[in-house]
Design an enzyme around this catalytic site. Sequence first.
Site, PDB file in Angstrom:
ATOM      1  N   CYS A   1      -9.808 -49.361  -1.067  1.00 42.34           N
ATOM      2  CA  CYS A   1     -10.168 -50.693  -1.535  1.00 42.34           C
ATOM      3  C   CYS A   1     -11.172 -51.361  -0.588  1.00 42.34           C
ATOM      4  CB  CYS A   1      -8.904 -51.529  -1.748  1.00 42.34           C
ATOM      5  SG  CYS A   1      -9.189 -53.021  -2.722  1.00 42.34           S
TER       6      CYS A   1
ATOM      7  N   HIS B   1      -4.883 -47.998  -4.857  1.00 41.09           N
ATOM      8  CA  HIS B   1      -4.104 -48.028  -3.610  1.00 41.09           C
ATOM      9  C   HIS B   1      -3.013 -46.961  -3.581  1.00 41.09           C
ATOM     10  CE1 HIS B   1      -5.513 -51.889  -1.816  1.00 41.09           C
ATOM     11  NE2 HIS B   1      -5.906 -52.103  -3.061  1.00 41.09           N
TER      12      HIS B   1
ATOM     13  N   GLU C   1      -1.363 -46.013  -1.165  1.00 39.41           N
ATOM     14  CA  GLU C   1      -0.274 -46.391  -0.240  1.00 39.41           C
ATOM     15  C   GLU C   1       0.763 -47.273  -0.923  1.00 39.41           C
ATOM     16  OE1 GLU C   1      -3.037 -47.896  -0.534  1.00 39.41           O
ATOM     17  OE2 GLU C   1      -3.102 -49.903   0.315  1.00 39.41           O
TER      18      GLU C   1
END
Lengths: 225, 83
Positions: free
Chosen positions: A84, A194, A196
């Site tokens: 990002c 994302h 994560e």
Amino acid sequence: MKFGVIRFPGSCDEVDAQLACQRVGEAEILWHADRDLRGVDAVVVPGGFSYGDYLRAGAIARFAPVMVEVAEFARAGGLVLGICNGFQVLCEAGLLPGALLDNANLRFVFRQVSLVVVSSDSPFTRACEPDRPLSIPVKHMTGCYYAPPELLRGLQERDQVLLRYAPGHNPNGSLRDIAGVCNAARNVFGLMPHPEHAVDPLTGSIDGLAIFQSIRAAVADRLAV
Amino acid sequence: MRARVLVKPKAGILDPQGQAVQRALPALGFTGVTDVHVGRMIELDVQDPARLPEICERLLTNPLIEDYEIVSADPPAPTTASA
């Protein structure tokens, strides 16, 4: 192996990134003002709003002292993942091709998207199963990937587009549904979604783990040589 | 020198802000306005104006997606007061 996750003023996803990395290895936070990567095996440039995204997203962060070391690390073949805002920073720093523009609909998008793994021939996608889309969230305002026509052609010819939004899932107007690209040497990778945030069943998907597992496997291969 | 750097999206690059403004104008009765682009203006005092292009290309703009124009914003020279 050890990951290093950079923290800029304004980063906000560095702790999630660290926790995701810790599912496959060790991980520590690296401070933006230190010209020191502390011997990590891979670097993550996380999401957020580094330096308030003043001027352009990522434009100021690229001049952080730690980025001098990241550029050197990347030139030497080290693995660098930008997520990002991290993707924006790496584009601004010239470590990745192209640029991120404001979303085509001018809205902040926050949703789960389906991603097609275009190429698993990279240290970042090698653990992804072919033909199985990844379900990973996006949350951004400036994620419309752009590259001029010649560059875009080159990226596709060199298989540098690693991830695309699945048909109907492009949340931001990115050219050719591009969600993530790597550099020509294939050791720097940036993506808007994302991974994560998709490592625990609690949040609905663990598909993001494949990215971190890929990096671990790639580093293990390198260390074994 | 006091300079103004005018930054706008390169021709052909998606400019959703410009489009949104263009679409809003007829709603207010302003017809006949086309080709609206939204950029930004950066004003700065520089000792060496020769360095401005480099400043623009390395930081103020992203040359891949933006064009810029440098305009002098020096105040007009004071006219000599007559006795």
